[in-house]
Design a protein around this motif. Structure first.
Motif, PDB file in Angstrom:
ATOM      1  N   LEU A  87       0.809  -1.227   0.000  1.00  0.00           N
ATOM      2  CA  LEU A  87       0.000   0.000   0.000  1.00  0.00           C
ATOM      3  C   LEU A  87       0.832   1.261   0.000  1.00  0.00           C
ATOM      4  O   LEU A  87       0.336   2.329  -0.326  1.00  0.00           O
ATOM      5  CB  LEU A  87      -0.880   0.034   1.259  1.00  0.00           C
ATOM      6  N   HIS A  88       2.066   1.143   0.461  1.00  0.00           N
ATOM      7  CA  HIS A  88       2.865   2.365   0.625  1.00  0.00           C
ATOM      8  C   HIS A  88       4.222   2.206  -0.042  1.00  0.00           C
ATOM      9  O   HIS A  88       5.171   1.703   0.545  1.00  0.00           O
ATOM     10  CB  HIS A  88       3.033   2.684   2.110  1.00  0.00           C
ATOM     11  N   ASN A  89       4.288   2.618  -1.286  1.00  0.00           N
ATOM     12  CA  ASN A  89       5.505   2.449  -2.068  1.00  0.00           C
ATOM     13  C   ASN A  89       5.874   3.783  -2.708  1.00  0.00           C
ATOM     14  O   ASN A  89       5.005   4.601  -2.983  1.00  0.00           O
ATOM     15  CB  ASN A  89       5.263   1.376  -3.139  1.00  0.00           C
ATOM     16  N   ASN A 118       2.422   8.169  -2.785  1.00  0.00           N
ATOM     17  CA  ASN A 118       2.286   8.297  -1.335  1.00  0.00           C
ATOM     18  C   ASN A 118       3.002   9.510  -0.750  1.00  0.00           C
ATOM     19  O   ASN A 118       3.861  10.115  -1.381  1.00  0.00           O
ATOM     20  CB  ASN A 118       2.813   7.016  -0.674  1.00  0.00           C
ATOM     21  N   CYS A 119       2.645   9.854   0.478  1.00  0.00           N
ATOM     22  CA  CYS A 119       3.264  10.955   1.240  1.00  0.00           C
ATOM     23  C   CYS A 119       3.180  12.281   0.486  1.00  0.00           C
ATOM     24  O   CYS A 119       4.055  13.135   0.625  1.00  0.00           O
ATOM     25  CB  CYS A 119       4.724  10.660   1.608  1.00  0.00           C
ATOM     26  N   GLY A 120       2.154  12.440  -0.330  1.00  0.00           N
ATOM     27  CA  GLY A 120       1.954  13.704  -1.043  1.00  0.00           C
ATOM     28  C   GLY A 120       2.863  13.899  -2.239  1.00  0.00           C
ATOM     29  O   GLY A 120       2.830  14.949  -2.883  1.00  0.00           O
ATOM     30  N   SER A 219      -2.795   9.342   4.640  1.00  0.00           N
ATOM     31  CA  SER A 219      -1.975  10.441   5.152  1.00  0.00           C
ATOM     32  C   SER A 219      -0.717  10.008   5.890  1.00  0.00           C
ATOM     33  O   SER A 219      -0.745   9.165   6.779  1.00  0.00           O
ATOM     34  CB  SER A 219      -2.821  11.321   6.082  1.00  0.00           C
ATOM     35  N   HIS A 220       0.384  10.642   5.467  1.00  0.00           N
ATOM     36  CA  HIS A 220       1.559  10.731   6.334  1.00  0.00           C
ATOM     37  C   HIS A 220       1.221  11.936   7.211  1.00  0.00           C
ATOM     38  O   HIS A 220       1.254  13.067   6.752  1.00  0.00           O
ATOM     39  CB  HIS A 220       2.828  10.959   5.509  1.00  0.00           C
ATOM     40  N   ILE A 221       0.845  11.660   8.451  1.00  0.00           N
ATOM     41  CA  ILE A 221       0.230  12.678   9.302  1.00  0.00           C
ATOM     42  C   ILE A 221       1.247  13.720   9.790  1.00  0.00           C
ATOM     43  O   ILE A 221       2.452  13.531   9.629  1.00  0.00           O
ATOM     44  CB  ILE A 221      -0.499  12.006  10.485  1.00  0.00           C
ATOM     45  N   SER A 249      -0.639   6.292   7.121  1.00  0.00           N
ATOM     46  CA  SER A 249       0.562   5.654   6.566  1.00  0.00           C
ATOM     47  C   SER A 249       1.624   5.439   7.647  1.00  0.00           C
ATOM     48  O   SER A 249       1.726   6.222   8.585  1.00  0.00           O
ATOM     49  CB  SER A 249       1.168   6.544   5.468  1.00  0.00           C
ATOM     50  N   HIS A 250       2.417   4.397   7.453  1.00  0.00           N
ATOM     51  CA  HIS A 250       3.528   4.053   8.363  1.00  0.00           C
ATOM     52  C   HIS A 250       3.260   4.514   9.808  1.00  0.00           C
ATOM     53  O   HIS A 250       3.980   5.334  10.365  1.00  0.00           O
ATOM     54  CB  HIS A 250       4.876   4.560   7.847  1.00  0.00           C
ATOM     55  N   PHE A 251       2.244   3.888  10.393  1.00  0.00           N
ATOM     56  CA  PHE A 251       1.756   4.192  11.735  1.00  0.00           C
ATOM     57  C   PHE A 251       2.833   3.862  12.769  1.00  0.00           C
ATOM     58  O   PHE A 251       3.313   2.725  12.833  1.00  0.00           O
ATOM     59  CB  PHE A 251       0.505   3.334  11.947  1.00  0.00           C
ATOM     60  N   SER A 405       5.688  -1.144   2.752  1.00  0.00           N
ATOM     61  CA  SER A 405       7.145  -0.997   2.886  1.00  0.00           C
ATOM     62  C   SER A 405       7.641   0.424   3.050  1.00  0.00           C
ATOM     63  O   SER A 405       8.656   0.668   3.672  1.00  0.00           O
ATOM     64  CB  SER A 405       7.830  -1.619   1.675  1.00  0.00           C
ATOM     65  N   ASP A 406       6.987   1.389   2.415  1.00  0.00           N
ATOM     66  CA  ASP A 406       7.493   2.765   2.355  1.00  0.00           C
ATOM     67  C   ASP A 406       8.825   2.819   1.594  1.00  0.00           C
ATOM     68  O   ASP A 406       9.575   3.779   1.723  1.00  0.00           O
ATOM     69  CB  ASP A 406       7.655   3.346   3.773  1.00  0.00           C
ATOM     70  N   GLY A 407       9.110   1.799   0.816  1.00  0.00           N
ATOM     71  CA  GLY A 407      10.377   1.762   0.093  1.00  0.00           C
ATOM     72  C   GLY A 407      10.165   1.958  -1.397  1.00  0.00           C
ATOM     73  O   GLY A 407       9.114   2.450  -1.827  1.00  0.00           O
TER      74      GLY A 407
END
Ligand SMILES: [Zn+2]
Length: 530
Positions: A87-89, A118-120, A219-221, A249-251, A405-407
């Motif tokens: 979900l987060h790439n 992601n992350c805007g 959201s990356h809050i 995202s990435h809680f 992953s956020d990768g």
């Protein structure tokens, strides 16, 4: 046995056979996965059976008679699961780059879909992005979110002010177009410039446009430290005002002074869920995060307008003093730079893998002055050891937390990026679930498959079910493990035997095939008639 009956029954309906015929009608398949331990993505315990793939679809699951079969793969002792959905790439650029579009470091973790935007950050011309993917293919499927940071940048640049009525209108029009072009929702990156310059009302105004097309708010809050609860509340408020699902995202609790707070945030989210609000989150299974040194240490107001303006503010007596004060506090929270490891720095590539405090000592300057020097010279990427292992283990057990992953796609290089790009899914399943038994394997599989599919609104994949896309991973539970470390991050995960993307082998006998079988996954916007 009941499960097989259901699978067969679904299959009959989809294949247009009657129930009575179907049990006896042999199933033709291009690929037959035989004798597998099937984790179907729903979170229930595994069953043993076969899976038939024909074309780009799953055509039978469970016990059935096989007809003409192209290739049979003995899966005794191996797990068959839906291909993992990240979900987060951040592969927005890599997935349309000739060198990295095969996304091998994700295929070898069992990933078959990555979500970008992601992350805007990422492209805002969604149709153009999807067309580029489909023109050349990609290793995995790609679903995209409209990145609000780049959206704002396109209309206001990096100015730190509210939009005019016209500018807001323009952003809403672009958001509307992005949704029509197949974006699955929008993302914000509220610690980054210029995403962070949007207040709650501005974000809500755009979110309403996205919600009207059935999109989600990701959201990356604004804060993952001691203001975590307020930041989660802002996201949930936006979701309620716009009438859409919210996804954090990435809680995490980032920084020792906030450890444990993420559990209270999770309780707060579950309260909102009980009241009927749709709120979910994702997590990467590591105690370190990764971003830029600037975003970690320098306040957003000081970064307005880009690096040249930041440098001018460093040089301004009054502003320079204010920035330093803020950076000093941020460095203190990070043990004077001990928890910060450089991942990439163009001016001194050899600093990759070293701690900020260690470099400062060797250079004989204060960590604060070193950070400013690095920022003046173009900035650096960092890995930040900011989380509590107990928090990480606690959060991954909550049933609404997906693995992500956020990768991004990587080619092995001299930099020392966060190992999550190579190891996330193998670590979650292989290390945390199978070896450490922090959560049952069926739940770990679900958090990487059915759950992210549902969060996004993907209906044609995420489960091993008849009629769904044949995105499938086959791994050996005895050897599935991440190998990428913080010092040696460019290491592929072990234990993935086969990966099928839209029915085509992308990994075969543990080797990437080079197939570019992934495609753009375009969200269908709700129309008036529906
Ligand atoms: Zn982020």
């Amino acid at each position: 046995m009941k499960r097989y009956a259901i699978a067969l029954w679904t299959g009959c309906v989809l294949l247009g056979f009657t129930y009575a015929q179907a049990a006896d009608v042999p199933v033709d398949a291009d690929i037959l996965l035989q004798g597998a331990t099937i984790h179907d993505g729903a979170g229930s315990p595994a069953t043993v059976g076969d899976v038939a793939i024909r074309g780009d679809k799953i055509v039978a699951v469970g016990k059935f008679a096989a007809g003409r079969v192209g290739r049979t793969i003995d899966c005794t002792g191996l797990v068959v699961a839906p291909g993992f959905i990240d979900l987060h790439n951040h592969s927005d650029r890599q997935v349309i780059d000739r060198r990295t579009r095969a996304v091998v470091n994700y295929l070898l973790q069992g990933c078959t879909t990555v979500v970008t935007g992601n992350c805007g950050s990422g492209p805002i011309d969604v149709a153009d992005f999807y067309d580029k993917i489909d023109a050349a293919g990609a290793g995995t499927n790609v679903a995209h979110l409209l990145p609000q940071g780049r959206l704002r940048d396109a209309v206001l640049g990096t100015a730190q002010r509210s939009p005019t009525e016209d500018e807001l209108q323009r952003m809403k029009q672009l958001a509307e177009k992005a949704m029509q072009d197949g974006a699955w929702g929008m993302s914000t990156g509220l610690i980054y410039v210029p995403s962070s310059y949007a207040d709650t009302d501005e974000i809500t105004a755009i979110a309403k446009v996205v919600a009207a097309s059935g999109g989600i708010y990701v959201s990356h809050i604004r804060n993952e430290n001691v203001e975590l609860l307020a930041a989660v509340n802002e996201a949930m408020k936006i979701g309620r005002a716009a009438g859409m699902p919210v996804h954090i995202s990435h809680f995490k609790s980032s920084g020792r002074d906030s450890w444990g707070l993420v559990r209270r945030a999770a309780d707060m989210i579950e309260q909102a869920q009980k009241q009927g609000q749709k709120v979910t989150a994702d997590q990467y299974p590591y105690i370190a995060s990764s971003t830029s040194l600037d975003a970690t240490l320098i306040p957003t107001w000081a970064r307005a307008g880009g690096r040249a303006e930041l440098i001018a503010r460093f040089d301004d007596e009054q502003l320079g003093k204010r920035i330093r004060q803020s950076m000093r506090r941020n460095l203190e929270k990070r043990n004077g730079g001990e928890t910060i490891q450089i991942s990439r720095y163009a001016k001194h590539p050899e600093w990759a893998g070293k701690r900020l405090s260690e470099i400062a000592k060797a250079e004989n300057i204060e960590p604060l002055e070193l950070a400013i020097r690095i920022s003046r010279n173009g900035g650096a990427g960092i890995v930040n050891f900011s989380m509590d292992e107990a928090d990480v283990r606690h959060i991954m057990q909550r049933r609404w937390v997906a693995t992500a992953s956020d990768g991004r796609a990587y080619l092995p290089g001299a930099d020392k990026p966060h190992p999550r790009s190579y190891g996330t899914f193998a670590r979650k399943l292989g290390y945390y679930s199978i070896r450490e038994q922090v959560l049952p394997l069926e739940q770990a599989v679900r958090s990487s498959t059915g759950l992210p599919a549902e969060i996004l609104g993907l209906t044609d994949r995420g489960y091993v079910r008849v009629g769904l896309a044949a995105d499938i991973v086959v791994f050996d539970p005895k050897t599935f493990i991440d190998r990428a470390t913080f010092q040696q991050p460019h290491q592929y995960s072990a234990g993935v035997k086969f990966v099928f993307v839209n029915g085509r082998p992308a990994v075969f006998n543990g080797q990437p095939t080079g197939a570019l079988a992934g495609k753009s996954l375009r969200h269908q916007t709700k129309t008036e008639s529906e």
